[in-house]
Design an enzyme around this catalytic site. Structure first.
Site, short mmCIF file in Angstrom:
data_model
loop_
_atom_site.label_atom_id
_atom_site.label_comp_id
_atom_site.label_asym_id
_atom_site.label_seq_id
_atom_site.Cartn_x
_atom_site.Cartn_y
_atom_site.Cartn_z
N ARG A 150 98.38 1.21 47.65
CA ARG A 150 97.31 0.32 47.21
C ARG A 150 97.91 -1.01 46.80
O ARG A 150 98.96 -1.05 46.13
CB ARG A 150 96.57 0.91 45.99
CG ARG A 150 95.58 2.01 46.36
CD ARG A 150 94.40 1.48 47.19
NE ARG A 150 93.49 2.51 47.60
CZ ARG A 150 93.59 3.20 48.74
NH1 ARG A 150 94.57 2.95 49.60
NH2 ARG A 150 92.69 4.11 49.05
N GLU A 173 90.61 -6.88 49.18
CA GLU A 173 90.53 -6.64 50.62
C GLU A 173 89.17 -7.05 51.15
O GLU A 173 88.16 -6.63 50.59
CB GLU A 173 90.79 -5.15 50.93
CG GLU A 173 92.22 -4.76 50.58
CD GLU A 173 92.60 -3.34 50.99
OE1 GLU A 173 91.74 -2.60 51.51
OE2 GLU A 173 93.76 -2.97 50.79
N HIS A 226 94.78 -2.69 56.30
CA HIS A 226 94.50 -1.35 55.77
C HIS A 226 94.23 -0.35 56.92
O HIS A 226 93.14 0.23 57.03
CB HIS A 226 93.30 -1.39 54.81
CG HIS A 226 93.28 -0.23 53.85
ND1 HIS A 226 92.79 -0.33 52.57
CD2 HIS A 226 93.67 1.06 53.99
CE1 HIS A 226 92.88 0.84 51.96
NE2 HIS A 226 93.41 1.71 52.82
N1 LIG Z 1 96.86 2.79 53.64
C1 LIG Z 1 96.06 3.80 53.87
O1 LIG Z 1 95.21 3.74 54.74
C2 LIG Z 1 96.22 5.03 53.10
C3 LIG Z 1 96.63 4.97 51.80
N2 LIG Z 1 96.75 6.12 51.07
C4 LIG Z 1 97.18 5.98 49.69
O2 LIG Z 1 98.43 6.59 49.52
C5 LIG Z 1 98.55 7.07 48.20
C6 LIG Z 1 99.13 8.45 48.21
O3 LIG Z 1 98.32 9.34 48.93
P1 LIG Z 1 98.69 10.89 48.95
O4 LIG Z 1 100.12 11.04 49.18
O5 LIG Z 1 97.74 11.52 49.87
O6 LIG Z 1 98.33 11.28 47.47
P2 LIG Z 1 99.03 12.40 46.60
O7 LIG Z 1 98.16 12.60 45.43
O8 LIG Z 1 99.37 13.58 47.44
O9 LIG Z 1 100.40 11.74 46.11
C7 LIG Z 1 100.48 10.76 45.14
C8 LIG Z 1 101.74 11.04 44.34
O10 LIG Z 1 101.95 9.96 43.46
C9 LIG Z 1 102.51 10.49 42.29
N3 LIG Z 1 102.41 9.57 41.18
C10 LIG Z 1 101.40 9.41 40.30
N4 LIG Z 1 101.73 8.48 39.39
C11 LIG Z 1 102.97 8.04 39.72
C12 LIG Z 1 103.84 7.10 39.16
N5 LIG Z 1 103.50 6.40 38.07
N6 LIG Z 1 105.05 6.90 39.73
C13 LIG Z 1 105.39 7.60 40.84
N7 LIG Z 1 104.60 8.53 41.40
C14 LIG Z 1 103.41 8.74 40.85
C15 LIG Z 1 101.76 11.79 42.09
O11 LIG Z 1 102.48 12.66 41.27
C16 LIG Z 1 101.65 12.30 43.50
O12 LIG Z 1 102.70 13.19 43.79
C17 LIG Z 1 97.15 6.96 47.61
O13 LIG Z 1 97.08 5.83 46.81
C18 LIG Z 1 96.27 6.75 48.77
O14 LIG Z 1 95.13 6.06 48.46
C19 LIG Z 1 96.54 7.34 51.59
C20 LIG Z 1 96.13 7.46 52.88
C21 LIG Z 1 95.89 6.31 53.72
O1 LIG Z 2 92.62 7.44 52.30
C1 LIG Z 2 92.99 6.41 51.72
O2 LIG Z 2 93.35 6.36 50.56
C2 LIG Z 2 92.98 5.16 52.46
O3 LIG Z 2 93.45 4.19 51.95
C3 LIG Z 2 92.30 5.10 53.74
O4 LIG Z 2 91.30 4.12 53.59
P1 LIG Z 2 90.14 3.97 54.65
O5 LIG Z 2 89.36 5.25 54.62
O6 LIG Z 2 90.79 3.76 55.97
O7 LIG Z 2 89.35 2.82 54.18
#
Ligand SMILES: NC(=O)C1=CN([C@@H]2O[C@H](COP(=O)(O)OP(=O)(O)OC[C@H]3O[C@@H](n4cnc5c(N)ncnc54)[C@H](O)[C@@H]3O)[C@@H](O)[C@H]2O)C=CC1
Ligand SMILES: O=C(O)C(=O)COP(=O)(O)O
Length: 621
Positions: A307, A336, A355
């Protein structure tokens, strides 16, 4: 007889009965918490029939389509608003159950104007589900589905307060996001996007775009969750040395992948590349700032597919200008889309994508199905496995607990009806579970929530479910404590032997329900899958909790059952169950009578006039 007459008046006054009826509680049993309206059971709606219904009527204000329930009755079909692009596969799942309107690209004002017409709202990252939106949807909106992982665009506190369940699709886009992270890492290191733009502008600049190698470099994965660990696994394959920081990640998961878990400062201090994968929360907001950039190696490279808000973007521009950060590759931004003149986006050492982390065909199909199934399940009143603001209860636990859930709610509902209006409100509630199971094997949150629901709903217009039960209790100053009593059950496979609800510091309109300790006490058990009331105050009874209940306290003497039965029979009130409990022979006894119909006022008064009856109360279930 004055007591009986007073009890009768108090028992008969049910000011909130109409409101309670209007709320049409979910079917007893496994359907638990969410529906405010009767929901359609999708199993009996053929998808072609519902598709036809959708095609025939584009959703409009006040439009309600009827679907058939298992009992053949017609119920309003739920309406789902899809605010951002969702793959057809997910829309098909939704259409099998609900009326679906896809309104992509709405302005915030348009969303506000529309949301109250829907039972569920599905968004991605581009829609802000603010307190205002949730307030506007109050009364109808029951579920917000986030078709993706990050729920930083949903006001969870406001959703919880409104009893609106938030579900997400946490797994289907993990690989897509990890692959995008790796794509950005590799393309940044080799200046792919800059070189591509230059060549398309007619410039053949081979020396300008000499890159850096990945092999042997140290990558710090910040946030070792689903995406972070997949990035780590792939980076290992590229020959990188992977370290990670995540305060909550289990060390064995990191070890299995060959990543070393280290502190925040060590991770950012040792890394050549830093890839961000933590959620945006108040704790992670702008954790990458001037101070943290200063601790990094000179010439570090940063990738962000998490993010935008975890980085102080102005500080990053400063770090890029100074050369502290050699390059950044960013998929996400604080705002965004970012401003057209964003210094960060336009910086020559920055690679950007709009994104796109979750945007693969495969991920979008998976996410759409995952969220559609979660939303449909939630609308049906099932507990969601991907609930963000409610405890997740696995289906097998749910089906095992179902009769106890119903028992918990009924005990709460009966107990509150025993309290006099002069009590000044219920403050202390104790729920005692007698069980052979340990805390790890029996999660009582659901039962506690249902006791709260039973206590709060009959006396207020608040709709209580698993999402807002604890919040509602707190708001109302209701202190609910729980106690477990160990029980070596002969039928140890049953999750609970009994549930007891005790209300302290209140007056009862039925003195017979007061225990020796001065509390209103009701206890129940599940017998053959049906909730039974088994204890009232100091008395043991056994009455199945179906229909309604009359409790009478009388002098223990022969003929009482016949007398009451006669009076009820004369007005065609069917007795479903009857049980008498007494302390000592010839002293006080309690009669618990289950009735299918609600006796009229005169019939109840007749019962009250039986000389041996000292008090009685009619309770709705
Ligand atoms: N760019 C995109 O389109 C996408 C972005 N994301 C973003 O990626 C991020 C992670 O997604 P997931 O791995 O699925 O979630 P997840 O919940 O599996 O992993 C997040 C991890 O961050 C850790 N965490 C929490 N606070 C923390 C801190 N202060 N320092 C270090 N680690 C910390 C948690 O313990 C957890 O293990 C989310 O913010 C999500 O929104 C996810 C999918 C697509
Ligand atoms: O799953 C997430 O956290 C994402 O950031 C993906 O975002 P989107 O559904 O592609 O707008």
């Amino acid at each position: 007889m004055a007591t009986a007459a007073a009890a009768s008046r108090a028992a008969l006054s049910r000011p909130h009965a109409a409101a309670a009826a209007a709320r049409a509680s979910p079917a007893a049993g496994a359907r638990v918490t969410l529906p405010r309206r009767r929901s359609v059971r999708s199993a009996v709606i053929s998808s072609s029939a519902s598709a036809a219904a959708v095609a025939a009527s584009e959703p409009a204000a006040g439009r309600v389509t009827l679907g058939a329930g298992t009992d053949g009755a017609l119920w309003p079909k739920p309406a789902v608003l899809v605010a951002e692009k969702l793959s057809e596969a997910g829309l098909a799942v939704l259409r099998g159950f609900a009326d679906v309107e896809c309104a992509y690209g709405m302005s915030p004002a348009e969303l506000l104007a529309k949301v109250a017409q829907f039972d569920a709202l599905i968004v991605r990252s581009g829609t802000k589900v603010t307190r205002e939106v949730l307030e506007a949807g109050r009364g109808r909106l029951r579920v917000v589905g986030r078709a993706g992982v990050g729920i930083d665009n949903v006001d969870l506190q406001a959703a919880t307060e409104a009893g609106c369940l938030v579900v997400n699709a946490p797994t289907a886009n993990t690989v897509a996001a990890a692959e995008h992270g790796i794509a950005l890492l590799a393309s940044m290191a080799r200046n792919v996007s800059q070189a591509d733009a230059a060549l398309k502008a007619g410039k053949w600049q081979r020396t300008k775009y000499v890159g850096v190698s990945l092999v042997g470099k140290t990558l710090a994965v910040m946030g070792f969750g689903k995406v972070g660990s997949e990035v780590a696994r792939r980076a290992k394959g590229l020959g990188m040395h992977v370290i990670a920081h995540d305060p909550y990640a289990p060390a064995d998961r990191a070890r299995a992948i060959g990543a070393e878990l280290v502190s925040f400062d060590e991770a950012i201090g040792r890394a050549d590349f830093i890839s961000l994968h933590m959620p945006l929360t108040p704790a992670t907001s702008k954790v990458f700032n001037d101070e943290s950039f200063a601790k990094m190696k000179n010439g570090v490279r940063i990738i962000n597919v998490a993010r935008g808000g975890v980085i102080d973007e102005d500080a990053l521009v400063r770090a890029l200008d100074s050369g502290k950060v050699a390059q950044a590759a960013l998929d996400v931004f604080t705002e965004e889309p970012p401003a057209k003149d964003s210094k960060l986006v336009l910086h020559e050492n920055v690679t950007v994508t709009p994104h796109l982390g979750a945007s693969t065909v495969e991920a979008q199909e998976g996410v759409a199905i995952e969220i559609a199934e979660a939303v449909v399940g939630a609308l049906r009143g099932e507990l969601a496995a991907t609930a963000v603001n409610a405890p997740m209860v696995p289906a097998e636990v749910m089906s095992e607990l179902a009769p106890y859930v119903s028992l918990a709610e009924k005990l709460g509902k009966l107990a509150v009806q025993l309290v006099t209006g002069e009590s000044g409100g219920i403050k202390g509630v104790k729920v005692v579970y007698t069980t052979a199971r340990g805390p790890d094997d029996l999660d009582t949150r659901l039962l506690r929530a249902m006791v709260t629901k039973g206590i709060v709903e009959p006396v207020s217009s608040t709709f209580v479910n698993l999402v807002n039960a604890d919040y509602t209790a707190k708001q109302r100053g209701l202190r609910i404590t729980e106690e477990r009593v160990s029980h070596e059950s002969p039928a140890a496979e049953a999750p609970l032997e009994s549930i007891q609800v005790r209300l302290s510091h209140v007056q009862s309109k039925f003195a017979g329900a007061i225990s020796d300790g001065g509390d209103i006490v009701l206890e129940g058990r599940v017998k053959y899958g049906v909730p039974h009331l088994t204890v009232v105050g100091p008395y043991e009874v056994d009455v199945s909790l179906e229909g309604n209940l009359i409790l009478c306290r009388q002098i223990d003497q022969p003929g009482m059952i016949g007398k009451v039965g006669n009076i009820l029979g004369q007005t065609n009130v069917n007795i479903s169950f009857m049980s008498v409990g007494r302390t000592f022979r010839g002293k006080q006894a309690i009669m618990a009578i289950g009735v299918d119909e609600e006796p009229d006022k005169e019939t109840l008064e007749h019962i009250g006039h039986i000389p041996a009856i000292e008090e009685f109360v009619f309770l709705e279930l």
